[in-house]
Design a protein around this motif. Structure first.
Motif, short mmCIF file in Angstrom:
data_model
loop_
_atom_site.label_atom_id
_atom_site.label_comp_id
_atom_site.label_asym_id
_atom_site.label_seq_id
_atom_site.Cartn_x
_atom_site.Cartn_y
_atom_site.Cartn_z
N LEU A 127 0.87 -1.30 0.17
CA LEU A 127 0.06 -0.14 -0.05
C LEU A 127 0.89 1.07 -0.02
O LEU A 127 0.60 2.10 -0.75
N GLU A 128 1.87 1.26 0.81
CA GLU A 128 2.99 2.15 0.87
C GLU A 128 3.66 2.67 -0.56
O GLU A 128 4.01 3.77 -0.84
N ALA A 129 3.71 1.40 -1.30
CA ALA A 129 4.32 1.63 -2.57
C ALA A 129 3.22 2.25 -3.76
O ALA A 129 3.58 2.03 -4.78
N GLY A 130 1.88 2.42 -3.20
CA GLY A 130 0.98 2.92 -3.99
C GLY A 130 0.01 1.90 -4.85
O GLY A 130 -0.36 2.20 -5.90
N LYS A 131 0.12 0.86 -4.38
CA LYS A 131 -0.44 -0.56 -5.11
C LYS A 131 -1.73 -0.91 -4.39
O LYS A 131 -1.50 -1.05 -3.09
N GLU A 150 -3.87 -4.54 13.41
CA GLU A 150 -3.10 -4.60 12.27
C GLU A 150 -3.98 -3.85 11.23
O GLU A 150 -3.93 -3.13 10.19
N LEU A 151 -5.39 -4.43 11.43
CA LEU A 151 -6.43 -4.06 10.28
C LEU A 151 -6.77 -2.64 10.27
O LEU A 151 -6.74 -2.04 9.18
N HIS A 152 -6.47 -1.96 11.46
CA HIS A 152 -6.86 -0.44 11.42
C HIS A 152 -5.73 0.38 10.92
O HIS A 152 -6.02 1.25 10.21
N ILE A 153 -4.32 -0.22 10.88
CA ILE A 153 -3.28 0.32 10.47
C ILE A 153 -3.45 0.26 9.03
O ILE A 153 -3.02 1.01 8.27
N LEU A 154 -3.60 -0.95 8.33
CA LEU A 154 -3.82 -1.23 6.97
C LEU A 154 -4.90 -0.34 6.31
O LEU A 154 -4.75 0.31 5.32
N LYS A 155 -5.97 -0.15 6.93
CA LYS A 155 -7.09 0.62 6.53
C LYS A 155 -6.59 2.15 6.20
O LYS A 155 -6.74 2.92 5.49
N ASP A 156 -5.77 2.65 7.42
CA ASP A 156 -5.48 4.06 7.51
C ASP A 156 -4.01 4.07 6.26
O ASP A 156 -3.98 5.42 5.83
N ALA A 177 -4.10 2.41 3.50
CA ALA A 177 -4.54 2.49 2.19
C ALA A 177 -5.38 3.76 2.14
O ALA A 177 -5.14 4.51 0.85
N ALA A 178 -5.85 4.39 3.05
CA ALA A 178 -6.51 5.69 2.89
C ALA A 178 -5.58 6.81 2.23
O ALA A 178 -5.60 7.54 1.63
N HIS A 233 -15.23 -8.77 -8.08
CA HIS A 233 -15.62 -7.80 -7.19
C HIS A 233 -14.50 -7.10 -6.99
O HIS A 233 -14.36 -5.42 -7.03
N PHE A 234 -13.16 -7.37 -6.86
CA PHE A 234 -12.05 -6.53 -6.45
C PHE A 234 -11.53 -5.72 -7.51
O PHE A 234 -11.13 -4.58 -7.62
N ALA A 235 -11.69 -6.26 -8.92
CA ALA A 235 -11.43 -5.84 -10.24
C ALA A 235 -12.33 -4.42 -10.38
O ALA A 235 -11.67 -3.09 -10.59
N GLN A 236 -13.46 -4.77 -10.37
CA GLN A 236 -14.46 -3.78 -10.38
C GLN A 236 -14.29 -2.57 -9.42
O GLN A 236 -14.48 -1.39 -9.84
N ALA A 237 -14.13 -2.88 -8.21
CA ALA A 237 -13.80 -1.91 -7.37
C ALA A 237 -12.65 -0.91 -7.53
O ALA A 237 -12.51 0.24 -7.39
N ILE A 238 -11.57 -1.51 -8.20
CA ILE A 238 -10.49 -0.67 -8.30
C ILE A 238 -10.63 0.08 -9.74
O ILE A 238 -10.34 1.34 -9.51
N GLU A 239 -11.14 -0.53 -10.78
CA GLU A 239 -11.50 0.21 -11.98
C GLU A 239 -12.45 1.31 -11.74
O GLU A 239 -12.32 2.44 -12.15
N ARG A 240 -13.48 0.97 -10.96
CA ARG A 240 -14.55 2.21 -10.62
C ARG A 240 -14.05 3.26 -9.27
O ARG A 240 -14.86 3.80 -9.08
N LYS A 241 -13.02 2.81 -8.77
CA LYS A 241 -12.36 3.64 -7.78
C LYS A 241 -13.59 3.58 -6.58
O LYS A 241 -13.79 4.74 -6.05
N ASP A 242 -14.23 2.49 -6.33
CA ASP A 242 -15.37 2.37 -5.76
C ASP A 242 -15.06 2.31 -4.00
O ASP A 242 -15.04 1.20 -3.42
N LEU A 243 -14.71 3.36 -3.38
CA LEU A 243 -14.34 3.44 -2.04
C LEU A 243 -15.40 3.18 -0.88
O LEU A 243 -14.99 2.18 -0.12
N GLU A 244 -16.39 3.38 -1.41
CA GLU A 244 -17.71 3.05 -0.57
C GLU A 244 -17.81 1.41 -0.38
O GLU A 244 -18.05 0.91 0.83
#
Ligand SMILES: NC(=O)c1ccc[n+]([C@@H]2O[C@H](COP(=O)([O-])OP(=O)(O)OC[C@H]3O[C@@H](n4cnc5c(N)ncnc54)[C@H](OP(=O)(O)O)[C@@H]3O)[C@@H](O)[C@H]2O)c1
Length: 328
Positions: free
Chosen positions: A83-87, A101-107, A109-110, A283-294
């Protein structure tokens, strides 16, 4: 088409790549392995791929999304670096060892404006929406969800070795490996439980071979079973005021049969894919392509509920991982 990189070269990664290609959302481009021989062996069936054994070079490469299927305890640090590498990161279940750990990953990614997903395949199955629709006019009285399968690593364990999946250093055990599916089934259908218990047969390291737990909701509870030293053929069930809905399983759900209290039997039409990883890959590909943060956030809210619950269950059984000392 997303440029896909992978970490971990075992069978599950081949399965995910097959699903990713079938979804037509990704093209496998790069393999990271600790050994060039393993990277070459993995890449053989996919044509011309970039092979990496250097972590920094892999992270600096031109990839959109990285699928992480390493031993559980490595997921957090690898996903954070990705995530820190922008991927974007698709992290195998259990995505993390602890809720912290999950809280940290969420932060993370954001902060880096990328998405992070837990590859919890049953959360993405269409069956759950169909079941939820069927249950709307019924009062839930409880449920039983289980997943127990004799592990191919049991002979190694019995021979005195510690395979990763049974290691406290690698956040292994029945609950984290298979119990996560029943917990996801409960969270997907009923939301986050108020509290949870877990009692288990445990190794001296505290890692569980088999266990049974309860998730407590307002007015009902769900029984959870997980096992890796035996196989269960028992179906899953949801109990309501009007009758019982029997599912073939709580993951890769293919049938749902309702038997009403007066004995009438109704079979629900359940949609499912033969490839268990296809729907999540789509689902993951669609969310990435559509930038579907929600949508990605909704999945992370479910993941947080699941990992909070797993942590409560682990604490009840006093299952301790090395990762518990690292972040908490
Ligand atoms: N969704 C599903 O249906 C499903 C099914 C099975 C497993 N999984 C998940 O997939 C993940 C991997 O499971 P697995 O059984 O394949 O695990 P594994 O065989 O123990 O390890 C997977 C890969 O990680 C790398 N690795 C192994 N030990 C390592 C170490 N000590 N340090 C760094 N890298 C190491 C290896 O790749 P290299 O040698 O190439 O570096 C190996 O191929 C787990 O999180 C598991 O829960 C999911």
């Amino acid at each position: 088409m997303l440029k896909l990189g992978i970490i971990g070269t075992s069978a599950i990664t081949h399965n995910f790549v097959t699903a990713a290609h079938e979804s037509q959302g990704y093209q496998l481009s790069a393999v990271f392995s600790r050994s060039l021989d393993k990277a070459e062996a993995f890449a053989k069936s996919y044509g011309n791929l970039s092979l990496f054994t250097d972590w920094a070079d892999f992270l600096a490469s031109d990839l959109d999304v990285i699928y992480i299927a390493s031993p559980n305890s490595l997921h957090f640090h690898q996903a954070k670096a990705v995530l820190e590498a922008g991927k974007h990161a698709i992290v195998e279940k259990p995505m993390v060892s602890t809720p912290a750990e999950l809280h940290i990953l969420k932060d993370t990614a954001a902060k880096h404006q990328v998405l992070v997903f837990e590859a919890a395949r049953n959360h993405h199955e269409p069956a759950f929406q169909q079941i939820r629709n069927f249950l709307t006019d019924k009062t839930i009285l409880g449920a039983y969800f289980g997943y127990a399968k004799y592990s191919s690593k049991m002979p190694e364990l019995l021979a005195g070795q510690t395979p990763n999946v049974f290691s406290a250093d690698f956040s292994g055990g029945a609950l984290m490996d298979l119990g996560i599916y029943p917990v996801y089934a409960a969270v997907t259908l009923f939301g986050k439980p108020q509290t949870a218990t877990y009692k288990a047969s445990q190794l001296p390291s505290s890692v569980d071979l088999r266990g049974s737990g309860q998730l407590f909701y307002d007015g009902f509870y769900v029984t959870i079973e997980a096992g890796k030293n035996m196989t269960s053929y028992f179906p899953s069930e949801i109990y309501t005021d009007q009758g019982t809905l029997t599912l073939n399983a709580c993951q890769h759900i293919q049938s749902a049969v309702f038997c009403s209290n007066d004995g009438q039997v109704t079979e629900l039409a359940i949609d499912f894919e033969v490839d268990t990883m296809l729907t999540e890959a789509q689902h993951f590909a669609q969310a990435i392509e559509r930038k579907d943060l929600e949508l990605a956030t909704d999945w992370l809210i479910a993941a947080q509920a699941v990992h909070d619950t797993l942590y409560t269950m682990r604490q009840d059984a006093q299952i301790q991982f090395k990762a518990d000392l690292d972040v908490n």
